[in-house]
Design a protein around this motif. Structure first.
Motif, short mmCIF file in Angstrom:
data_model
loop_
_atom_site.label_atom_id
_atom_site.label_comp_id
_atom_site.label_asym_id
_atom_site.label_seq_id
_atom_site.Cartn_x
_atom_site.Cartn_y
_atom_site.Cartn_z
N GLY A 1 0.79 -1.27 0.02
CA GLY A 1 0.04 0.00 0.04
C GLY A 1 0.81 1.17 0.26
N MET A 2 1.91 1.31 0.84
CA MET A 2 2.86 2.32 0.90
C MET A 2 3.47 2.55 -0.76
N LEU A 3 3.98 1.61 -1.18
CA LEU A 3 4.35 1.69 -2.64
C LEU A 3 3.72 2.31 -3.51
N TRP A 4 2.28 1.80 -3.56
CA TRP A 4 1.27 2.33 -4.45
C TRP A 4 0.87 3.67 -4.04
N ALA A 5 0.71 3.99 -2.67
CA ALA A 5 0.33 5.61 -2.29
C ALA A 5 1.25 6.40 -2.69
N ASN A 6 2.58 6.02 -2.58
CA ASN A 6 3.82 6.82 -3.22
C ASN A 6 3.44 7.37 -4.43
N ILE A 7 3.12 6.60 -5.23
CA ILE A 7 2.83 6.91 -6.84
C ILE A 7 1.45 7.84 -7.04
N THR A 8 0.33 7.07 -6.29
CA THR A 8 -0.69 7.82 -6.83
C THR A 8 -1.15 9.02 -5.90
N TRP A 9 -0.81 8.91 -4.47
CA TRP A 9 -1.34 9.93 -3.67
C TRP A 9 -0.23 10.93 -3.32
N GLY A 10 1.07 10.63 -3.62
CA GLY A 10 2.24 11.58 -3.52
C GLY A 10 3.09 11.04 -2.52
N GLU A 11 2.64 10.35 -1.29
CA GLU A 11 3.42 10.22 -0.30
C GLU A 11 3.13 8.74 0.10
N PRO A 12 4.03 8.18 0.75
CA PRO A 12 3.86 6.75 1.13
C PRO A 12 2.73 6.40 2.38
N TRP A 13 2.69 7.63 3.27
CA TRP A 13 1.74 7.82 4.37
C TRP A 13 0.84 9.03 4.40
N PRO A 14 -0.08 9.06 3.46
CA PRO A 14 -0.90 10.48 3.68
C PRO A 14 -1.65 10.20 4.78
N ASN A 15 -2.00 11.39 5.19
CA ASN A 15 -2.90 11.43 6.38
C ASN A 15 -4.23 11.15 5.91
N ASP A 16 -4.90 9.71 6.11
CA ASP A 16 -5.96 9.16 5.65
C ASP A 16 -6.32 8.30 6.81
N PRO A 17 -7.69 8.38 7.07
CA PRO A 17 -8.42 7.66 8.19
C PRO A 17 -8.09 6.07 8.18
N LYS A 18 -7.99 5.41 6.94
CA LYS A 18 -8.07 4.11 6.67
C LYS A 18 -6.43 3.75 7.12
N LEU A 19 -5.46 4.46 6.65
CA LEU A 19 -4.09 4.16 6.90
C LEU A 19 -3.96 4.16 8.46
N ASN A 20 -4.41 5.29 9.07
CA ASN A 20 -4.17 5.46 10.39
C ASN A 20 -4.94 4.29 11.28
N GLY A 21 -6.10 4.02 10.89
CA GLY A 21 -6.91 3.05 11.57
C GLY A 21 -6.06 1.65 11.38
N SER A 22 -5.49 1.36 10.04
CA SER A 22 -4.59 0.06 9.97
C SER A 22 -3.58 0.12 10.94
N ALA A 23 -2.89 1.13 11.03
CA ALA A 23 -1.80 1.23 11.93
C ALA A 23 -2.27 1.07 13.35
N ILE A 24 -3.31 1.29 13.76
CA ILE A 24 -3.32 1.23 14.98
C ILE A 24 -4.05 -0.14 15.43
N ALA A 25 -4.70 -0.95 14.26
CA ALA A 25 -5.03 -2.20 14.23
C ALA A 25 -3.82 -3.05 14.47
N THR A 26 -2.82 -2.80 13.46
CA THR A 26 -1.75 -3.46 13.49
C THR A 26 -0.84 -3.75 14.83
N LEU A 27 -0.67 -2.39 15.63
CA LEU A 27 -0.29 -2.36 16.84
C LEU A 27 -1.03 -2.87 17.91
N MET A 28 -2.28 -3.11 17.72
CA MET A 28 -3.35 -3.68 18.67
C MET A 28 -2.83 -5.37 18.55
N TYR A 29 -2.51 -5.79 17.33
CA TYR A 29 -2.16 -7.39 17.26
C TYR A 29 -0.97 -7.56 17.59
N LEU A 30 0.00 -6.47 17.34
CA LEU A 30 1.40 -6.81 17.82
C LEU A 30 1.40 -6.82 19.20
#
Lengths: 65, 221
Positions: free
Chosen positions: B93-122
């Motif tokens: 997703g980061m590779l794709w976002a870098n090309i289409t959205w301009g940066e690997p991690w734009p401030n997007d609710p889905k991205l931030n949600g996935s980050a929190i969810a990932t941390l939760m499972y870790l």
């Protein structure tokens, strides 16, 4: 085999149709035929990956006995 | 070989998705260009992760009912495999976002949600390792896991839909609507999704069987 060649041809011809608009797509690469190399490379990697999964499966099966 | 038909099916499905996904026709869209083909490979990672987390929750519930240590091991290995697919989803997703959205991690609710969810499972995995006693560890981990799953669903699939997100399926447009996916793409996409889910489940069973062997060996020695 004949069917798959026909399907491939269909894929290609529909791509050409799509490409008539102005947006840049990788059709040049594809029409020169070289995208197939990439597809084959990916398939090779994936086949080896799948095979190694199977081998792992078999080793675990042996251990379980 | 009798029981492994679904493993072969999974491999064949993903292999055909690789061929169909790279050679098949796709809609010609601005910004996306050929990267629209990433839908065939990036999105199935998340479907596989979701399936594995769901399997994990089912076994956590089963553990609380039965108290069988096998169910606890199944739950943890499902999360382990799910985290693997989650990492692949994040990186692609980061590779794709870098090309289409301009940066690997734009401030997007889905991205931030996935980050929190990932941390939760870790955190789930870390929490398990922090507890020594087997029964206690299994019980606490199972309860944590049952709470984590609905929170993950809310963070990844409900909250981003309620606000504007860069991802499709937000701000009023439907996920996999006619704008971002046409009927040429659908068969390849669903083939890829089911194929990757099967492979994910396969890896999960392999990990579980290894874990079971390790467990037995530890108990003997």
């Amino acid at each position: 085999m004949k069917n798959s060649i026909a399907a491939l041809f269909l894929f290609l011809s529909s791509n050409v149709l799509f490409a008539q608009e102005e947006i840049d797509m990788a059709t040049g690469l594809r029409s020169s035929g070289k995208i197939y190399v990439v597809v084959l490379v990916l398939l090779t990697i994936f086949a080896v990956l799948g095979l190694s999964l199977f081998l792992l499966d078999r080793r675990i099966k042996k251990l379980e006995k | 070989m009798r029981k492994s038909w679904w493993k072969i099916l999974g491999l064949v499905m993903v292999a055909s998705a690789i061929v169909g996904g790279l050679l098949g026709p796709v809609p010609v869209l601005p910004i996306l260009h050929e990267t629209i083909r990433n839908v065939y490979f990036h999105v199935p990672m998340w479907f596989a992760m979701l399936t594995l987390y769901l399997i994990s929750v089912i076994f956590s519930v089963k553990y609380l009912n039965s108290g069988k240590i096998e169910h606890d091991l199944l739950a943890v290995e499902a999360v382990n495999t799910g985290v693997m697919f989650c990492a692949m989803g994040l990186f692609t997703g980061m590779l794709w976002a870098n090309i289409t959205w301009g940066e690997p991690w734009p401030n997007d609710p889905k991205l931030n949600g996935s980050a929190i969810a990932t941390l939760m499972y870790l955190a789930y995995l870390v929490l398990r390792n922090a507890l020594e006693e087997e029964q206690k560890r299994a019980k606490i981990a199972a309860v944590y896991n049952i709470f984590a799953f609905p929170v993950m669903i809310v963070l990844l699939y409900i909250l981003p839909k309620m606000t504007d997100s860069l991802h499709p399926g937000s701000g009023g447009n439907g996920t996999f609507g006619d704008l971002d996916m046409n009927n040429h793409m659908r068969p390849v996409f669903y083939t890829s999704v089911i194929g990757w889910i099967l492979i994910g489940v396969w890896v999960f069973t392999l990990r579980y069987r290894l874990r079971l062997l390790e467990n037995k060996k530890n108990q003997i020695s």
